[in-house]
Scaffold this motif. Structure first.
Motif, PDB file in Angstrom:
ATOM      1  N   VAL A   1      14.652 -10.341   7.681  1.00  0.00           N
ATOM      2  CA  VAL A   1      13.662 -10.763   6.677  1.00  0.00           C
ATOM      3  C   VAL A   1      12.316 -10.089   6.982  1.00  0.00           C
ATOM      4  CG1 VAL A   1      12.360 -12.744   5.762  1.00  0.00           C
ATOM      5  CG2 VAL A   1      14.818 -12.941   6.160  1.00  0.00           C
ATOM      6  N   VAL A   2      11.946 -10.091   8.260  1.00  0.00           N
ATOM      7  CA  VAL A   2      10.689  -9.447   8.680  1.00  0.00           C
ATOM      8  C   VAL A   2      10.721  -7.960   8.319  1.00  0.00           C
ATOM      9  CG1 VAL A   2       9.238  -8.861  10.679  1.00  0.00           C
ATOM     10  CG2 VAL A   2      10.334 -11.101  10.557  1.00  0.00           C
ATOM     11  N   GLN A   3      11.850  -7.334   8.593  1.00  0.00           N
ATOM     12  CA  GLN A   3      12.018  -5.905   8.293  1.00  0.00           C
ATOM     13  C   GLN A   3      11.907  -5.638   6.788  1.00  0.00           C
ATOM     14  OE1 GLN A   3      15.825  -4.515   9.574  1.00  0.00           O
ATOM     15  NE2 GLN A   3      14.936  -3.446  11.334  1.00  0.00           N
ATOM     16  N   GLY A   4      12.583  -6.476   6.018  1.00  0.00           N
ATOM     17  CA  GLY A   4      12.550  -6.350   4.554  1.00  0.00           C
ATOM     18  C   GLY A   4      11.130  -6.497   4.023  1.00  0.00           C
ATOM     19  N   GLU A   5      10.394  -7.442   4.606  1.00  0.00           N
ATOM     20  CA  GLU A   5       9.015  -7.666   4.145  1.00  0.00           C
ATOM     21  C   GLU A   5       8.097  -6.491   4.513  1.00  0.00           C
ATOM     22  OE1 GLU A   5       9.144 -12.544   4.035  1.00  0.00           O
ATOM     23  OE2 GLU A   5       7.871 -11.561   5.509  1.00  0.00           O
ATOM     24  N   GLU A   6       8.360  -5.872   5.659  1.00  0.00           N
ATOM     25  CA  GLU A   6       7.564  -4.700   6.045  1.00  0.00           C
ATOM     26  C   GLU A   6       7.787  -3.557   5.045  1.00  0.00           C
ATOM     27  OE1 GLU A   6       8.687  -4.074  10.120  1.00  0.00           O
ATOM     28  OE2 GLU A   6       7.401  -5.723  10.803  1.00  0.00           O
ATOM     29  N   TYR A   7       9.037  -3.417   4.629  1.00  0.00           N
ATOM     30  CA  TYR A   7       9.403  -2.395   3.640  1.00  0.00           C
ATOM     31  C   TYR A   7       8.706  -2.681   2.297  1.00  0.00           C
ATOM     32  CZ  TYR A   7      12.523   0.635   0.911  1.00  0.00           C
ATOM     33  OH  TYR A   7      13.021   1.607   0.077  1.00  0.00           O
ATOM     34  N   MET A   8       8.770  -3.962   1.891  1.00  0.00           N
ATOM     35  CA  MET A   8       8.127  -4.357   0.620  1.00  0.00           C
ATOM     36  C   MET A   8       6.618  -4.130   0.680  1.00  0.00           C
ATOM     37  SD  MET A   8      10.159  -7.877  -0.125  1.00  0.00           S
ATOM     38  CE  MET A   8       9.572  -8.313  -1.742  1.00  0.00           C
ATOM     39  N   LEU A   9       6.032  -4.457   1.843  1.00  0.00           N
ATOM     40  CA  LEU A   9       4.579  -4.303   1.997  1.00  0.00           C
ATOM     41  C   LEU A   9       4.158  -2.865   1.695  1.00  0.00           C
ATOM     42  CD1 LEU A   9       1.771  -5.360   2.841  1.00  0.00           C
ATOM     43  CD2 LEU A   9       2.386  -4.895   5.219  1.00  0.00           C
ATOM     44  N   LYS A  10       4.903  -1.921   2.234  1.00  0.00           N
ATOM     45  CA  LYS A  10       4.570  -0.502   2.012  1.00  0.00           C
ATOM     46  C   LYS A  10       4.642  -0.162   0.521  1.00  0.00           C
ATOM     47  CE  LYS A  10       5.447   1.500   6.474  1.00  0.00           C
ATOM     48  NZ  LYS A  10       6.362   0.601   7.221  1.00  0.00           N
ATOM     49  N   GLN A  11       5.643  -0.706  -0.165  1.00  0.00           N
ATOM     50  CA  GLN A  11       5.767  -0.427  -1.607  1.00  0.00           C
ATOM     51  C   GLN A  11       4.627  -1.094  -2.390  1.00  0.00           C
ATOM     52  OE1 GLN A  11       9.932  -1.710  -2.093  1.00  0.00           O
ATOM     53  NE2 GLN A  11      10.323   0.385  -2.740  1.00  0.00           N
ATOM     54  N   PHE A  12       4.305  -2.339  -2.015  1.00  0.00           N
ATOM     55  CA  PHE A  12       3.234  -3.054  -2.722  1.00  0.00           C
ATOM     56  C   PHE A  12       1.872  -2.399  -2.457  1.00  0.00           C
ATOM     57  CE2 PHE A  12       5.719  -7.384  -2.648  1.00  0.00           C
ATOM     58  CZ  PHE A  12       6.643  -6.845  -3.517  1.00  0.00           C
ATOM     59  N   GLN A  13       1.740  -1.763  -1.278  1.00  0.00           N
ATOM     60  CA  GLN A  13       0.460  -1.102  -0.956  1.00  0.00           C
ATOM     61  C   GLN A  13       0.192   0.104  -1.868  1.00  0.00           C
ATOM     62  OE1 GLN A  13       1.084  -0.662   3.260  1.00  0.00           O
ATOM     63  NE2 GLN A  13      -0.343  -2.324   3.761  1.00  0.00           N
ATOM     64  N   VAL A  14       1.224   0.570  -2.556  1.00  0.00           N
ATOM     65  CA  VAL A  14       1.017   1.658  -3.523  1.00  0.00           C
ATOM     66  C   VAL A  14       0.077   1.182  -4.640  1.00  0.00           C
ATOM     67  CG1 VAL A  14       2.151   3.162  -5.220  1.00  0.00           C
ATOM     68  CG2 VAL A  14       3.271   2.684  -3.036  1.00  0.00           C
ATOM     69  N   VAL A  15       0.234  -0.096  -5.047  1.00  0.00           N
ATOM     70  CA  VAL A  15      -0.656  -0.626  -6.099  1.00  0.00           C
ATOM     71  C   VAL A  15      -1.866  -1.352  -5.512  1.00  0.00           C
ATOM     72  CG1 VAL A  15       1.043  -0.793  -7.956  1.00  0.00           C
ATOM     73  CG2 VAL A  15       0.789  -2.714  -6.371  1.00  0.00           C
ATOM     74  N   ASP A  16      -1.758  -1.762  -4.243  1.00  0.00           N
ATOM     75  CA  ASP A  16      -2.880  -2.464  -3.600  1.00  0.00           C
ATOM     76  C   ASP A  16      -3.017  -1.984  -2.155  1.00  0.00           C
ATOM     77  OD1 ASP A  16      -4.765  -4.150  -2.564  1.00  0.00           O
ATOM     78  OD2 ASP A  16      -3.681  -6.014  -2.976  1.00  0.00           O
ATOM     79  N   PRO A  17      -3.713  -0.842  -1.930  1.00  0.00           N
ATOM     80  CA  PRO A  17      -3.807  -0.272  -0.584  1.00  0.00           C
ATOM     81  C   PRO A  17      -4.418  -1.223   0.441  1.00  0.00           C
ATOM     82  CG  PRO A  17      -4.643   1.261  -2.238  1.00  0.00           C
ATOM     83  CD  PRO A  17      -4.416  -0.036  -2.938  1.00  0.00           C
TER      84      PRO A  17
END
Ligand SMILES: NC(=O)c1ccc[n+]([C@@H]2O[C@H](COP(=O)([O-])OP(=O)(O)OC[C@H]3O[C@@H](n4cnc5c(N)ncnc54)[C@H](OP(=O)(O)O)[C@@H]3O)[C@@H](O)[C@H]2O)c1
Length: 267
Positions: free
Chosen positions: A210-226
């Motif tokens: 879950v932690v790993q998945g969230e780290e992956y999502m964070l990087k994708q979400f940072q595209v719209v919110d650096p």
């Protein structure tokens, strides 16, 4: 003096809605849960006499009709704000991309069923059960808790390709909200799809995947919110959602908005 009903109020964001609304003792808060004996909601109801725990499952038409009938006896037949928050999804297949969905009708139904039954069918049954109360209320607001994951602009910008069933169901929820807004506008009823942001509602310690998945999502979400550092807490999400609900008017009815009240800042 306002009245609110929240589905899926046993935990997470739903429970936090109840917690924040209960603090204003002039509010009547109906917490709709599948298990009225669940620990946290029972404790909240024993602390705040303005919280009423009502048994109701949005995926069962009879159950949610009974919940609306119980709610009507508590509020004198009216309700100001109805919040459809319940959600279920098949977490075991959430990582699949669309091209990985199997050629197996039973397996595909199992992947889509939890999301569809809560967001789509549950959204319709729960809303239809409570419309008669909302018509008699003074604020006349219906809110479906949705997500940016069901917004095509967000998907295109972030490149989030997984969580197919969840996202498709929430996109369908957004369309249903627009349909309700169109139908109910002549009655003065406003309907909103509201994304609560990216919120930590995990109970207990998170497993490594879950932690790993969230780290992956964070990087994708940072595209719209650096500037994004991670998930927000339910307290912040719900506080901001309540501000957006407070500002809901005819102009915004039918839209999907974020907890910031716009369509740009989703996290
Ligand atoms: N957390 C996030 O980052 C995030 C982001 C975007 C959108 N959202 C949306 O925000 C809402 C709340 O999210 P959350 O994270 O607080 O979710 P959660 O902790 O998983 O809670 C979901 C609630 O839905 C109800 N529920 C679960 N399975 C159900 C089923 N099969 N049938 C009927 N009801 C069921 C449960 O309530 P009862 O057992 O009491 O019925 C539960 O309290 C959801 O609609 C979710 O999609 C969350």
């Amino acid at each position: 003096m306002s009245s609110y009903a929240i589905t899926g109020a046993s935990k997470g964001i739903g429970l936090e809605f109840v917690r924040q609304l209960a603090v204003d003792t002039s509010n009547t808060v109906l917490a709709i849960v599948r298990n009225p004996k669940a620990a946290e909601i029972s404790q909240l109801a024993s602390k705040y006499p303005n919280v009423h725990v009502v048994k109701g499952d949005v995926t069962d038409p009879k159950s949610i009709l009974e919940a609306a009938s119980t709610a009507a006896t508590i509020t004198g037949g009216k309700l100001d704000v109805f919040i459809h928050n319940s959600n279920a999804s098949d977490s075991t297949t959430a990582a699949l991309n669309p091209s990985q969905i199997p050629f197996d009708s039973e397996a595909v139904r199992a992947i889509f069923e939890p999301s569809f039954s809560t967001a789509i069918y549950g959204g319709l049954w729960a809303t239809n059960a409570f419309i008669p109360l909302i018509e008699k209320g003074s604020q006349k607001k219906i809110v479906h808790i949705s997500t940016a994951m069901g917004d095509t602009d967000f998907i295109n910008k972030t490149g989030v390709s997984y969580a197919v069933a969840y996202s498709v169901a929430k996109a369908g929820m957004n369309i249903q909200v627009a349909k309700y807004a169109a139908e109910l506008a002549p009655k003065g009823i406003k309907v909103l799809a509201l994304s609560p942001g990216w919120v930590n509602t995990w109970e207990g310690e998170k497993p490594a995947e879950v932690v790993q998945g969230e780290e992956y999502m964070l990087k994708q979400f940072q595209v719209v919110d650096p500037e994004l550092k991670g998930q927000i807490l339910p307290e912040e999400s719900v506080r901001k959602c309540l501000e957006v609900i407070g500002r809901l008017d005819e102009k915004r009815s039918g839209l999907l908005l974020s907890h910031h009240g716009d369509r740009e800042r989703w996290t």
